[in-house]
Design a protein around this motif. Structure first.
Motif, mmCIF file in Angstrom:
data_model
loop_
_atom_site.group_PDB
_atom_site.id
_atom_site.type_symbol
_atom_site.label_atom_id
_atom_site.label_comp_id
_atom_site.label_asym_id
_atom_site.label_seq_id
_atom_site.Cartn_x
_atom_site.Cartn_y
_atom_site.Cartn_z
ATOM 1 N N ALA A 146 0.831 -1.206 0.000
ATOM 2 C CA ALA A 146 0.000 0.000 0.000
ATOM 3 C C ALA A 146 0.864 1.254 0.000
ATOM 4 N N ARG A 147 1.949 1.247 0.777
ATOM 5 C CA ARG A 147 2.842 2.413 0.839
ATOM 6 C C ARG A 147 3.502 2.675 -0.512
ATOM 7 N N ILE A 148 3.958 1.600 -1.169
ATOM 8 C CA ILE A 148 4.612 1.749 -2.469
ATOM 9 C C ILE A 148 3.604 2.192 -3.526
ATOM 10 N N GLU A 149 2.413 1.598 -3.517
ATOM 11 C CA GLU A 149 1.404 1.981 -4.508
ATOM 12 C C GLU A 149 0.997 3.432 -4.345
ATOM 13 N N ARG A 150 0.922 3.914 -3.110
ATOM 14 C CA ARG A 150 0.585 5.328 -2.886
ATOM 15 C C ARG A 150 1.647 6.242 -3.492
ATOM 16 N N LEU A 151 2.919 5.884 -3.307
ATOM 17 C CA LEU A 151 4.012 6.684 -3.869
ATOM 18 C C LEU A 151 4.017 6.611 -5.398
ATOM 19 N N LEU A 152 3.710 5.448 -5.954
ATOM 20 C CA LEU A 152 3.654 5.322 -7.407
ATOM 21 C C LEU A 152 2.576 6.222 -7.993
ATOM 22 N N VAL A 153 1.436 6.282 -7.303
ATOM 23 C CA VAL A 153 0.350 7.151 -7.762
ATOM 24 C C VAL A 153 0.751 8.619 -7.619
ATOM 25 N N GLU A 154 1.336 8.986 -6.472
ATOM 26 C CA GLU A 154 1.727 10.376 -6.231
ATOM 27 C C GLU A 154 2.722 10.869 -7.274
ATOM 28 N N HIS A 155 3.648 9.988 -7.674
ATOM 29 C CA HIS A 155 4.687 10.374 -8.629
ATOM 30 C C HIS A 155 4.316 10.032 -10.068
ATOM 31 N N ASP A 156 3.088 9.482 -10.262
ATOM 32 C CA ASP A 156 2.608 9.137 -11.602
ATOM 33 C C ASP A 156 3.642 8.309 -12.341
ATOM 34 N N TYR A 157 4.161 7.308 -11.639
ATOM 35 C CA TYR A 157 5.245 6.497 -12.206
ATOM 36 C C TYR A 157 4.764 5.637 -13.360
ATOM 37 N N VAL A 158 5.508 5.614 -14.444
ATOM 38 C CA VAL A 158 5.291 4.724 -15.582
ATOM 39 C C VAL A 158 6.637 4.130 -15.936
ATOM 40 N N ALA A 159 6.666 2.816 -16.139
ATOM 41 C CA ALA A 159 7.928 2.150 -16.469
ATOM 42 C C ALA A 159 8.539 2.748 -17.728
ATOM 43 N N ARG A 160 9.876 2.904 -17.730
ATOM 44 C CA ARG A 160 10.572 3.508 -18.846
ATOM 45 C C ARG A 160 11.681 2.613 -19.351
ATOM 46 N N GLY A 161 12.178 2.968 -20.515
ATOM 47 C CA GLY A 161 13.305 2.244 -21.066
ATOM 48 C C GLY A 161 12.867 1.210 -22.069
ATOM 49 N N PRO A 162 13.800 0.762 -22.936
ATOM 50 C CA PRO A 162 13.459 -0.238 -23.952
ATOM 51 C C PRO A 162 12.881 -1.492 -23.323
ATOM 52 N N GLY A 163 11.705 -1.865 -23.786
ATOM 53 C CA GLY A 163 11.079 -3.099 -23.292
ATOM 54 C C GLY A 163 10.409 -2.956 -21.946
ATOM 55 N N ALA A 164 10.466 -1.744 -21.332
ATOM 56 C CA ALA A 164 9.894 -1.591 -19.994
ATOM 57 C C ALA A 164 8.391 -1.722 -20.010
ATOM 58 N N SER A 165 7.746 -1.301 -21.097
ATOM 59 C CA SER A 165 6.284 -1.376 -21.162
ATOM 60 C C SER A 165 5.813 -2.492 -22.095
ATOM 61 N N ARG A 166 6.696 -3.363 -22.465
ATOM 62 C CA ARG A 166 6.315 -4.450 -23.343
ATOM 63 C C ARG A 166 6.985 -5.739 -22.901
ATOM 64 N N SER A 167 6.183 -6.724 -22.552
ATOM 65 C CA SER A 167 6.726 -8.004 -22.122
ATOM 66 C C SER A 167 7.393 -8.707 -23.299
ATOM 67 N N PRO A 168 8.460 -9.486 -23.041
ATOM 68 C CA PRO A 168 9.092 -10.235 -24.133
ATOM 69 C C PRO A 168 8.092 -11.160 -24.834
ATOM 70 N N VAL A 169 7.105 -11.653 -24.091
ATOM 71 C CA VAL A 169 6.055 -12.489 -24.655
ATOM 72 C C VAL A 169 4.757 -11.693 -24.612
ATOM 73 N N ARG A 170 4.040 -11.652 -25.722
ATOM 74 C CA ARG A 170 2.768 -10.922 -25.750
ATOM 75 C C ARG A 170 1.782 -11.606 -24.813
ATOM 76 N N THR A 171 1.143 -10.818 -23.959
ATOM 77 C CA THR A 171 0.204 -11.375 -22.989
ATOM 78 C C THR A 171 -1.059 -10.525 -22.916
ATOM 79 N N VAL A 172 -2.164 -11.169 -22.538
ATOM 80 C CA VAL A 172 -3.410 -10.462 -22.275
ATOM 81 C C VAL A 172 -3.908 -10.884 -20.894
ATOM 82 N N ASP A 173 -4.666 -10.015 -20.275
ATOM 83 C CA ASP A 173 -5.292 -10.328 -18.996
ATOM 84 C C ASP A 173 -6.716 -10.831 -19.238
ATOM 85 N N LEU A 174 -7.059 -11.968 -18.637
ATOM 86 C CA LEU A 174 -8.430 -12.484 -18.631
ATOM 87 C C LEU A 174 -8.913 -12.391 -17.195
#
Length: 359
Positions: A43-71
């Motif tokens: 909860a503490r980490i998620e609150r900080l992530l929201v406060e700082h509007d964190y989004v993963a960066r860098g090559p491949g940071a927002s794309r998994s090596p294997v394409r995946t979907v959530d069901l």
């Protein structure tokens, strides 16, 4: 203010870890949806992530090596979930995509949920029989996450594609089958009132009765919430009436099994004294006693269609339709027959209710 904006734009896992007083590895676990982090720390980490509007960066940071979907399911209890999962995973395998299965999180705003999906690099989300809040929908749209609904609880937003079955037609077919056998006093046990599929099945039932010149009787429409026990209680009421209905259309198979049990307790035989029709055609329908007449939903094909639609959205290709309904089919088995010439008088109700688990 500009300096703070620059600092926020440069937020890293290291910065979040320092602010939270934990290791970078722990922050990474939260970002990637790992479960091995204590609730307080998470909860503490998620609150900080929201406060700082964190989004993963860098090559491949927002794309998994294997394409995946959530069901994602509202609950993992309905027997239909397994068949839907099979359809999704079969279509995903053909497309070279992996499937991650989960349950709808308790996140009304959708912020942490959306961030988890984005940081994990998912192609998008297939959401089954769940209610998406306006805030969740807005957050998904803002973050550009493709979303497809299967059997949404409420009327779906036109901007969100949804896949389902011809519930109105199925409700009509079930009722017309009973009418064709000679039944005129036909009851219905509804599902959840907030479910779009339930409303369509109810309207199909009413339309079939009106088409036969029979005014729907509100006293013969009971609520069962798609579960065995409420349907059992509702059927006990119906079978306790002075003028017992000769047939019951249940909004799903679990309710139909509750009706059959209530008939047994009341001393009524299925189908000689009362006919019963369900909806779904679950695996148990063909092996119940008696085997259940029911409306078959093409759950596997619904799952396949949802996966194909999601990948089409993820690729930026336009859809032919934002609402797809696949055909239902009436499956006639031994739980329906012509009505008795003289309905049997109802038996007395048992002195104490007995709790029964859904089949």
């Amino acid at each position: 203010m500009a300096k703070r904006a620059v600092e926020r734009s440069r937020t890293t896992l290291t910065g979040i870890a320092q602010a939270a007083g934990v290791s970078v590895a722990t922050v990474s676990k939260v970002v990637n949806g790992r479960s091995d982090v204590s609730p307080g720390t998470r909860a503490r980490i998620e609150r900080l992530l929201v406060e700082h509007d964190y989004v993963a960066r860098g090559p491949g940071a927002s794309r998994s090596p294997v394409r995946t979907v959530d069901l994602t399911f509202d609950k993992l209890v309905a027997p239909n979930n397994l068949v839907i999962t099979r359809g999704v995973t079969e279509a995903a395998a053909e497309a070279g995509v992996d499937v991650v299965i989960g349950v709808t999180p308790d996140d009304p705003a959708g912020t942490a949920w959306s961030r988890k999906i984005t940081n994990a690099g998912r192609e998008g989300v297939i959401l089954v029989t769940s209610e998406l809040t306006p805030r969740q929908r807005a957050r998904f749209a803002k973050d550009g996450i493709p979303l497809v609904l299967i059997d949404p609880m409420g009327v779906p937003d036109e901007s969100v594609p949804s896949i389902g079955a011809t519930n109105f037609t199925g409700g009509m077919a079930a009722t017309e089958h009973l009418l064709s056998l000679g039944h005129r006093r036909i009851a219905m046990i509804e599902g959840r009132h907030d479910a779009l599929c339930n409303t369509a099945r109810l309207h199909g039932y009413q339309a079939a009765l009106r088409g036969a010149g029979i005014a729907p009787d509100p006293g013969l429409i009971k609520r069962g919430a798609f579960h065995f026990e409420p349907a059992y209680e509702a059927a006990m009421e119906l079978f306790g009436l002075d003028d017992v209905p000769t047939a019951v259309f249940a909004a799903n198979d679990s309710e139909a099994f509750g009706v059959i049990e209530a008939a047994r307790v009341r001393g009524l035989r299925v189908p000689q004294d009362v006919s019963v029709v369900g909806f779904d055609d679950t695996d148990a329908a063909s092996t119940s006693a008696p085997p259940l007449t029911t409306v078959r939903q093409p759950f596997a094909e619904i799952g396949r269609a949802a996966l194909r639609t999601l990948l089409q959205l993820a690729a930026g290709r336009p859809l032919d339709s934002h609402r797809v309904e696949l055909a239902t089919q009436l499956v006639v088995r031994a739980s329906t027959t012509s009505p008795p010439s003289r309905p049997r008088a109802p038996a007395a109700a048992p002195s104490a209710a007995v709790s029964r688990d859904a089949p």
